[in-house]
Design an enzyme around this catalytic site. Sequence first.
Site, PDB file in Angstrom:
ATOM      1  N   ASP A   1     -10.808  -0.024  98.522  1.00 33.91           N
ATOM      2  CA  ASP A   1     -11.499   1.039  97.790  1.00 33.91           C
ATOM      3  C   ASP A   1     -10.943   1.241  96.384  1.00 33.91           C
ATOM      4  O   ASP A   1     -11.697   1.288  95.401  1.00 33.91           O
ATOM      5  CB  ASP A   1     -11.418   2.361  98.568  1.00 33.91           C
ATOM      6  CG  ASP A   1     -12.362   2.376  99.764  1.00 33.91           C
ATOM      7  OD1 ASP A   1     -12.668   1.295 100.286  1.00 33.91           O
ATOM      8  OD2 ASP A   1     -12.800   3.468 100.159  1.00 33.91           O
TER       9      ASP A   1
ATOM     10  N   ARG B   1       0.915  15.076  99.721  1.00 28.20           N
ATOM     11  CA  ARG B   1      -0.030  15.222  98.610  1.00 28.20           C
ATOM     12  C   ARG B   1       0.522  15.984  97.407  1.00 28.20           C
ATOM     13  O   ARG B   1       0.291  15.586  96.265  1.00 28.20           O
ATOM     14  CB  ARG B   1      -1.343  15.852  99.098  1.00 28.20           C
ATOM     15  CG  ARG B   1      -2.160  15.007 100.081  1.00 28.20           C
ATOM     16  CD  ARG B   1      -1.966  13.541  99.898  1.00 28.20           C
ATOM     17  NE  ARG B   1      -2.846  12.692 100.687  1.00 28.20           N
ATOM     18  CZ  ARG B   1      -2.574  11.438 100.988  1.00 28.20           C
ATOM     19  NH1 ARG B   1      -1.434  10.900 100.600  1.00 28.20           N
ATOM     20  NH2 ARG B   1      -3.428  10.713 101.679  1.00 28.20           N
TER      21      ARG B   1
ATOM     22  N   ASP C   1      -8.420  15.051 101.614  1.00 29.53           N
ATOM     23  CA  ASP C   1      -7.544  14.671 100.507  1.00 29.53           C
ATOM     24  C   ASP C   1      -8.147  14.923  99.134  1.00 29.53           C
ATOM     25  O   ASP C   1      -7.426  15.225  98.178  1.00 29.53           O
ATOM     26  CB  ASP C   1      -7.142  13.204 100.637  1.00 29.53           C
ATOM     27  CG  ASP C   1      -5.990  13.012 101.610  1.00 29.53           C
ATOM     28  OD1 ASP C   1      -5.264  13.991 101.866  1.00 29.53           O
ATOM     29  OD2 ASP C   1      -5.817  11.890 102.115  1.00 29.53           O
TER      30      ASP C   1
ATOM     31  N   SER D   1      -8.760   2.935 109.183  1.00 28.00           N
ATOM     32  CA  SER D   1      -8.057   3.139 107.919  1.00 28.00           C
ATOM     33  C   SER D   1      -6.739   3.849 108.196  1.00 28.00           C
ATOM     34  O   SER D   1      -6.618   4.607 109.159  1.00 28.00           O
ATOM     35  CB  SER D   1      -8.906   3.966 106.943  1.00 28.00           C
ATOM     36  OG  SER D   1      -9.112   5.267 107.451  1.00 28.00           O
TER      37      SER D   1
END
Length: 413
Positions: free
Chosen positions: A15, A94, A123, A179
């Site tokens: 991606d 994050r 996210d 993923s």
Amino acid sequence: MSKGKVCLAYSGGLDTSIILAWLLEQGYEVIAFLADVGQEEDFEAAREKALKIGATKFVVEDVKKEFVEELCFPAVQANAVYENVYLLGTSLARPVIAKAQIRVAEREGCFAVSHGCTGKGNDQVRFELAFYALKPDVKVIAPWRLPEFINKFVGRKDLLNYAAEKGIPVTQTQEKPWSTDENLAHISYEAGILEDPDVTPPKDMWKLTVDPTDAPDTPEDFTVFFEKGNPVKIVYENGKEVTDSVDLFLTANAIARRNGVGRIDIVENRFIGIKSRGCYETPGLTLLRFAHIDLEGLVLDREVRAIRDTFVTPTFSKILYNGLYFTPEGDYTKALIPPSQISVNGQVRVRAYKGNLTILGRSSETEKLYDATVASMDELTDFDPTDTSGFIAVQSIRIKKYGEQKLSRGEKF
């Protein structure tokens, strides 16, 4: 002529490689950024790939120490957990990734930042709310929410065709159709075959931990030491010691991993309102939180613990999960963690064995809330059992009234 510099959060996967090429195609100059949060990844391969695609520069920021000390340890202090089971491994990383990306963007003169988060996930919210708090005037380019991007790349086949067209090497396979996201605290597995919540994850999916059934037949004992709720030392393997924060976390990971500790498989509620099935391995964080909770039973005042458990733990966990770390409520809740941990000093002896953790004992040289003499059934000391009669009498006043009320209505318990 370039439209300006964009700092792209780049992983080297399909991606973000496609997004890098697409941003270049749109006329932007791209700085490819990768945060080292302890993931087991080939950073040099990612560098070579980014530069080959056309990035002006590839930057790696090592934020492992910041990640452990500013996010993971406070999560241990607060016993943070989302929906009773998820230890927030992705969410915890994050804030430090976002901070590092903004630092790189400012240093490299980027007017915008970009990421490869999908339009259905958490996210995108976590990163973008962090970006806007840290640099309110930043522009965010989120390709997976732009019509011109999602119309061009409707499915994975379109991504692969574009990669072939641009000469971008890909490593995705049909053998492992899910993923992942990895950092020092955990790895997550989502999508693909896991989207059916009744599909059992294949044994070879799990990467970090030994299958509990294959773990050693001999239990492993170790001791975790805490100061003000922070893990400060682990003693293991008959006398080995580790005190550096990152090394301590890596050691906790190693012990838990080889003993099959830290796997969960859940269906959770995403912030944006979608239910999602996720499988997680969170070895070291599971171990440290387990020991911390036990020590608090020995040294933490019950009312402080009740308030912390009622408000701070669920609120901090929700703030982390929802990406609200850099907010007024985030700052306020974070400030409430250290005062609750002043007395959390001591050590916990733990045993790891085939996916389980067992407490062997706990002690504290400085905190004396537990008094064996007072607790003893064999000694009276200063506690007069007759005082309990008055205590029960006072507590029973409203209970008696409630019982009378139910009886008067002809109701039964």
